[in-house]
Design an enzyme around this catalytic site. Structure first.
Site, short mmCIF file in Angstrom:
data_model
loop_
_atom_site.label_atom_id
_atom_site.label_comp_id
_atom_site.label_asym_id
_atom_site.label_seq_id
_atom_site.Cartn_x
_atom_site.Cartn_y
_atom_site.Cartn_z
N ASP A 36 0.81 -1.23 0.00
CA ASP A 36 0.00 0.00 0.00
C ASP A 36 0.85 1.28 0.00
O ASP A 36 0.68 2.15 0.88
CB ASP A 36 -0.91 0.03 1.24
CG ASP A 36 -1.71 -1.25 1.42
OD1 ASP A 36 -2.07 -1.86 0.41
OD2 ASP A 36 -1.96 -1.63 2.57
N GLU A 210 -11.40 -0.23 -3.48
CA GLU A 210 -10.81 0.31 -2.27
C GLU A 210 -9.64 1.19 -2.66
O GLU A 210 -9.44 1.49 -3.84
CB GLU A 210 -10.39 -0.81 -1.31
CG GLU A 210 -9.52 -1.89 -1.91
CD GLU A 210 -9.21 -3.02 -0.95
OE1 GLU A 210 -9.66 -3.00 0.21
OE2 GLU A 210 -8.47 -3.94 -1.36
#
Ligand code: FUB
Length: 449
Positions: A36, A210
């Site tokens: 991420d 997301e």
């Protein structure tokens, strides 16, 4: 010691490690699992705020699931040499976090009015903050900490993957996800919402979405996000003429992971006049995709502002100095047969990779090596061969000038074999390493001096 490092050490606040085992190839952080990646440019350095995956155990987290206890921040001024600034926020030091959750998921960090605001999603220990994820903020005077965490998560925000964008008029927006996307204005203090929560529109109706990450270029607002269109996440984007939308689906930035990593998660940043896509795969944990590794590749726009699809590379970005250990297993091109890549130590994936040659004329090409201006005379190769064999090195491409021929002796151990270069060529070149016979030769790295 350069001025930047001296300044950091004198502050005495943060641990600082220069990572020696990475040279901008992918993945570019090799001392731990990372995921991420949110990349941000502060001053003349690029900072990456990733999640930090660890392996769960009976004591920590849930077996077979994500396990994330804290965050590190990394920085670089050339995208080749990276510094690990150590842990900046840990779940065990934040009072409102459920310390059994190990859910410090995808973060973001942004600069405003002299302070750095680090946003992180995690599970709270008190139902008054919501049942699932809440989003906390930690504040620092420096991009690498120390960060002081706010006593409570942001009110009315329930979800994961915070992303903050400050528009040209100074208004800050917080985006996050919880199956779909949400957004709200932030107050000047960057700690509280300044508007009702809204749902931006214009994204695919079906399939998990997301990791919203918004950036602006030439008046176009790009909302990038991972989306499960088929089986695993791919990176897509939608565009708008406003940070609040409505957005219009505009295409795929990166296809599903070729290594089967179920998640992907991106940020897009311009650094020193080049755009980059930061993302993750699971290179160091091919059999368990909850232990991921961050990567970076260059990103390009078409004239109409659309994004060209990014094909993931092992080579990554930046130049590699010819005098460093050049990890040719992070190749740019490879022959169809006779050359392959495997872990150096099958019991320790943090040890990196090696190139295995076993067919005459098999080759591998590694791009953008900087040979500088000062004459280099030798090449050193860390090699292993149970048969003995000969390799040669050419510059630029498979038909380029031959600069060395190296006899790798038969042996049972890894050895550094050195030989004199036929000729020195200054400047930036690709290198091509080719096996000359039908023997078996393994190469860990090579370097010139
Ligand atoms: O890293 C945990 C979660 O996986 C992130 O928050 C999502 O974006 C996905 O990458």
């Amino acid at each position: 010691m350069n001025k930047y490092k001296r300044h950091l050490l004198l502050t005495g606040f943060v641990l600082l490690f220069t990572i020696n085992n990475t040279m901008a190839q992918n993945p570019f952080i090799l001392n731990q699992y990372t995921a991420d990646p949110t990349a941000r440019v502060f001053g003349n350095r690029l900072y990456v705020y990733p999640s930090h995956d660890i392996l769960s155990s009976k004591e920590k987290g849930r077996i077979g699931w994500f396990c994330m206890e804290d965050y590190h921040v990394f920085s670089s001024e050339n995208l080749t040499d990276w510094t690990d600034h150590g842990v900046i926020v840990s779940q065990n030091k934040v009072k409102w976090v459920d310390s059994t959750s190990y859910s410090m998921w995808a973060p973001d960090c942004i600069f405003r009015n002299g302070k750095y605001y680090f946003y992180f999603p995690t599970k709270p220990n008190n139902p008054r903050y919501g049942k699932d994820f809440a989003i906390g903020v930690a504040v620092s005077d420096r991009p690498y900490g120390p960060f002081i965490t706010q006593p409570e998560p942001i009110d009315k925000v329930h979800g994961i993957d915070p992303n903050v964008f400050i528009d040209k008029d100074g208004q800050a927006y917080l985006y996050w996800s919880s199956m779909k996307f949400f957004m709200a204005k932030l107050k000047e203090n960057m700690l509280e919402l300044a508007s009702e929560v809204q749902e931006p529109v214009g994204f695919p109706e079906t399939g998990l979405k997301e990791g919203p990450f918004l950036f602006e270029r030439n008046g176009i607002y790009y909302m990038t996000y991972p989306h499960v269109k088929n089986k695993t996440e791919r990176l897509e984007y939608a565009i708008s003429n406003s940070p609040t939308g409505p957005f219009k689906y505009a295409g795929v930035i990166m296809d599903e992971s070729p290594t089967g990593c179920w998640t992907n998660h991106q940020s897009v940043v311009n650094f020193k006049n080049q755009w980059y896509l930061f993302y993750h795969h699971n290179d160091m944990s091919p059999k368990f995709d909850k232990n991921r590794s961050i990567r970076v590749d260059s990103l390009f726009f078409n004239n109409d502002g659309t994004i060209r699809k990014v094909i993931p590379t092992l080579r990554g970005v930046g130049l590699t100095n010819a005098t460093n250990k050049i990890q040719i297993d992070r190749y740019s091109l490879i022959s169809e047969k006779g050359a392959s890549i495997s872990f150096l130590d099958s019991l320790n994936n943090f040890g990196g990779w090696k190139t295995v040659f076993n067919t005459k004329n098999a080759w591998i090409q590694y791009n953008s090596v900087d040979f500088g201006k000062n004459k280099l005379k030798k090449v050193n190769v860390q090699a292993f061969s149970k048969t003995g064999g000969t390799i040669q090195i050419r510059l630029d491409n498979i038909n380029g000038p031959l600069i060395a021929k190296i006899e790798i002796p038969k042996g049972k151990e890894w050895n550094i074999v050195s030989t004199t270069l036929f000729k020195y060529y200054p400047g930036i070149h690709n290198i091509v390493v080719q096996l000359q016979d039908d023997n078996n030769v393994e190469i860990d790295w090579l370097s010139f001096n």
